[in-house]
Write a protein that holds these residues in place. Structure first.
Motif, PDB file in Angstrom:
ATOM      1  N   ASP A 142      16.143  95.302  46.114  1.00 27.33           N
ATOM      2  CA  ASP A 142      16.568  95.687  44.771  1.00 27.33           C
ATOM      3  C   ASP A 142      17.163  94.496  44.026  1.00 27.33           C
ATOM      4  O   ASP A 142      17.595  93.511  44.634  1.00 27.33           O
ATOM      5  CB  ASP A 142      17.608  96.807  44.844  1.00 27.33           C
ATOM      6  CG  ASP A 142      17.032  98.092  45.411  1.00 27.33           C
ATOM      7  OD1 ASP A 142      15.840  98.365  45.171  1.00 27.33           O
ATOM      8  OD2 ASP A 142      17.770  98.818  46.098  1.00 27.33           O
TER       9      ASP A 142
ATOM     10  N   GLU B   3      18.837 103.998  34.441  1.00 25.79           N
ATOM     11  CA  GLU B   3      19.563 102.740  34.493  1.00 25.79           C
ATOM     12  C   GLU B   3      21.014 103.008  34.874  1.00 25.79           C
ATOM     13  O   GLU B   3      21.657 103.890  34.311  1.00 25.79           O
ATOM     14  CB  GLU B   3      19.510 102.035  33.135  1.00 25.79           C
ATOM     15  CG  GLU B   3      20.214 100.697  33.124  1.00 25.79           C
ATOM     16  CD  GLU B   3      20.116 100.008  31.789  1.00 25.79           C
ATOM     17  OE1 GLU B   3      19.733  98.841  31.768  1.00 25.79           O
ATOM     18  OE2 GLU B   3      20.419 100.652  30.764  1.00 25.79           O
TER      19      GLU B   3
ATOM     20  N   ALA C 241      12.586 106.582  36.095  1.00 30.60           N
ATOM     21  CA  ALA C 241      13.754 105.799  36.522  1.00 30.60           C
ATOM     22  C   ALA C 241      14.924 105.976  35.555  1.00 30.60           C
ATOM     23  O   ALA C 241      14.746 106.352  34.402  1.00 30.60           O
ATOM     24  CB  ALA C 241      13.387 104.320  36.615  1.00 30.60           C
TER      25      ALA C 241
ATOM     26  N   LEU D 103      21.199  98.103  36.810  1.00 30.84           N
ATOM     27  CA  LEU D 103      20.160  98.256  37.828  1.00 30.84           C
ATOM     28  C   LEU D 103      19.263  99.409  37.416  1.00 30.84           C
ATOM     29  O   LEU D 103      19.711 100.336  36.753  1.00 30.84           O
ATOM     30  CB  LEU D 103      20.772  98.621  39.184  1.00 30.84           C
ATOM     31  CG  LEU D 103      21.879  97.761  39.718  1.00 30.84           C
ATOM     32  CD1 LEU D 103      23.221  98.343  39.409  1.00 30.84           C
ATOM     33  CD2 LEU D 103      21.708  97.615  41.192  1.00 30.84           C
TER      34      LEU D 103
ATOM     35  N   ASP E 291      25.314 106.281  34.304  1.00 28.16           N
ATOM     36  CA  ASP E 291      23.858 106.382  34.390  1.00 28.16           C
ATOM     37  C   ASP E 291      23.302 106.789  33.028  1.00 28.16           C
ATOM     38  O   ASP E 291      23.942 107.524  32.280  1.00 28.16           O
ATOM     39  CB  ASP E 291      23.435 107.464  35.387  1.00 28.16           C
ATOM     40  CG  ASP E 291      23.902 107.185  36.803  1.00 28.16           C
ATOM     41  OD1 ASP E 291      24.366 106.071  37.058  1.00 28.16           O
ATOM     42  OD2 ASP E 291      23.806 108.089  37.642  1.00 28.16           O
TER      43      ASP E 291
ATOM     44  N   MET F 151      17.497 101.822  47.166  1.00 25.91           N
ATOM     45  CA  MET F 151      18.622 102.462  46.509  1.00 25.91           C
ATOM     46  C   MET F 151      19.751 101.448  46.339  1.00 25.91           C
ATOM     47  O   MET F 151      20.045 100.666  47.223  1.00 25.91           O
ATOM     48  CB  MET F 151      19.082 103.664  47.313  1.00 25.91           C
ATOM     49  CG  MET F 151      20.345 104.275  46.780  1.00 25.91           C
ATOM     50  SD  MET F 151      20.734 105.849  47.524  1.00 25.91           S
ATOM     51  CE  MET F 151      20.122 106.899  46.254  1.00 25.91           C
ATOM     52  N   ALA F 152      20.356 101.468  45.184  1.00 23.97           N
ATOM     53  CA  ALA F 152      21.431 100.535  44.867  1.00 23.97           C
ATOM     54  C   ALA F 152      22.628 100.750  45.793  1.00 23.97           C
ATOM     55  O   ALA F 152      22.976 101.876  46.116  1.00 23.97           O
ATOM     56  CB  ALA F 152      21.856 100.717  43.419  1.00 23.97           C
TER      57      ALA F 152
ATOM     58  N   GLU G  39      17.055 102.509  38.919  1.00 25.39           N
ATOM     59  CA  GLU G  39      16.934 103.342  40.119  1.00 25.39           C
ATOM     60  C   GLU G  39      15.874 104.402  39.844  1.00 25.39           C
ATOM     61  O   GLU G  39      15.915 105.073  38.813  1.00 25.39           O
ATOM     62  CB  GLU G  39      18.277 103.996  40.415  1.00 25.39           C
ATOM     63  CG  GLU G  39      18.339 104.745  41.701  1.00 25.39           C
ATOM     64  CD  GLU G  39      18.477 103.846  42.903  1.00 25.39           C
ATOM     65  OE1 GLU G  39      17.913 104.192  43.947  1.00 25.39           O
ATOM     66  OE2 GLU G  39      19.141 102.801  42.817  1.00 25.39           O
TER      67      GLU G  39
END
Length: 153
Positions: free
Chosen positions: A98, A55, A53, A129, A46, A1-2, A131
Motif C-alpha cells: 500500500d 479515501e 474505493a 490513502l 473517510d 489494508m491500511a 482503500e
C-alpha cells in the motif's frame, strides 16, 4: 489494508536521517528527553472516492524534543525539509504493498515542556490513502447446460 503502525514506522524511516537519538512511536515517554522525536496518530476520516474505493485522511503528530528554542527551530528546518520532499508524492508503507500520499505538513512555535531543560515543537502531518471497499465474493459457474426444444415452447 491500511495499517497505522506501518504508517508510523514509514514516517520514522523517512526521518531516520535527521540526527536524533531516539524515536517514540505512538507512546510518548513519561519524562521528555531532548534530541528525540515522537510520532503519534491523531485521528482519521473517510470519504467516498469511487464506487470501488474510499479515501482515508489521517493526521499524525511529529514532535521534536530539544534542549532549547533555538535547537527546536533548527531541527524544525531539517524535519520540514525532509518531509517536504515527499509532499504530493506516493510513499510506500513499510512491509506493505500500500501507499500513502503526504498532503500537508505544518509546525508550531517551540515551547517549554514540564521536563527540566526540554523544549518541544509539534508538527502536524496529513496523509491520505485509498482503500478498496470489500466486494462480495461469488462462486463462479462451473457448467452451463442448455435444453433445446424443437417445435415451440
Amino acid at each position: 489494508m491500511a495499517d497505522i503502525i506501518g504508517e508510523i514506522n514509514t514516517i520514522g524511516d523517512l526521518l531516520a536521517t535527521v540526527g536524533v537519538t531516539r524515536f517514540y512511536k505512538q507512546d510518548l515517554p513519561k519524562v521528555y528527553v531532548a534530541n528525540t522525536i515522537g510520532i503519534r496518530w491523531q485521528g482519521d476520516s473517510d470519504e467516498d472516492f469511487t464506487q470501488a474505493a474510499y479515501e482515508i485522511t489521517r493526521t499524525y503528530q511529529v514532535i521534536y524534543f530539544g534542549n532549547n528554542e533555538v535547537d527546536c527551530l533548527n531541527k524544525t528546518k531539517v524535519i520540514r525539509s525532509k518531509l517536504s520532499d515527499y509532499l504530493s508524492k506516493k510513499v510506500q508503507i513499510r512491509d506493505s504493498n500500500d501507499f500513502m500520499t503526504f498532503e500537508s505538513f505544518s509546525m508550531s512555535a517551540p515551547f517549554k515542556t514540564d521536563a527540566d531543560g526540554v523544549y518541544a515543537v509539534v508538527g502536524v502531518l496529513s496523509v491520505s490513502l485509498l482503500e478498496a471497499y470489500t466486494q462480495p465474493h461469488y462462486e463462479k459457474m462451473q457448467e452451463i447446460h442448455a435444453a433445446i426444444n424443437e417445435g415451440g415452447i
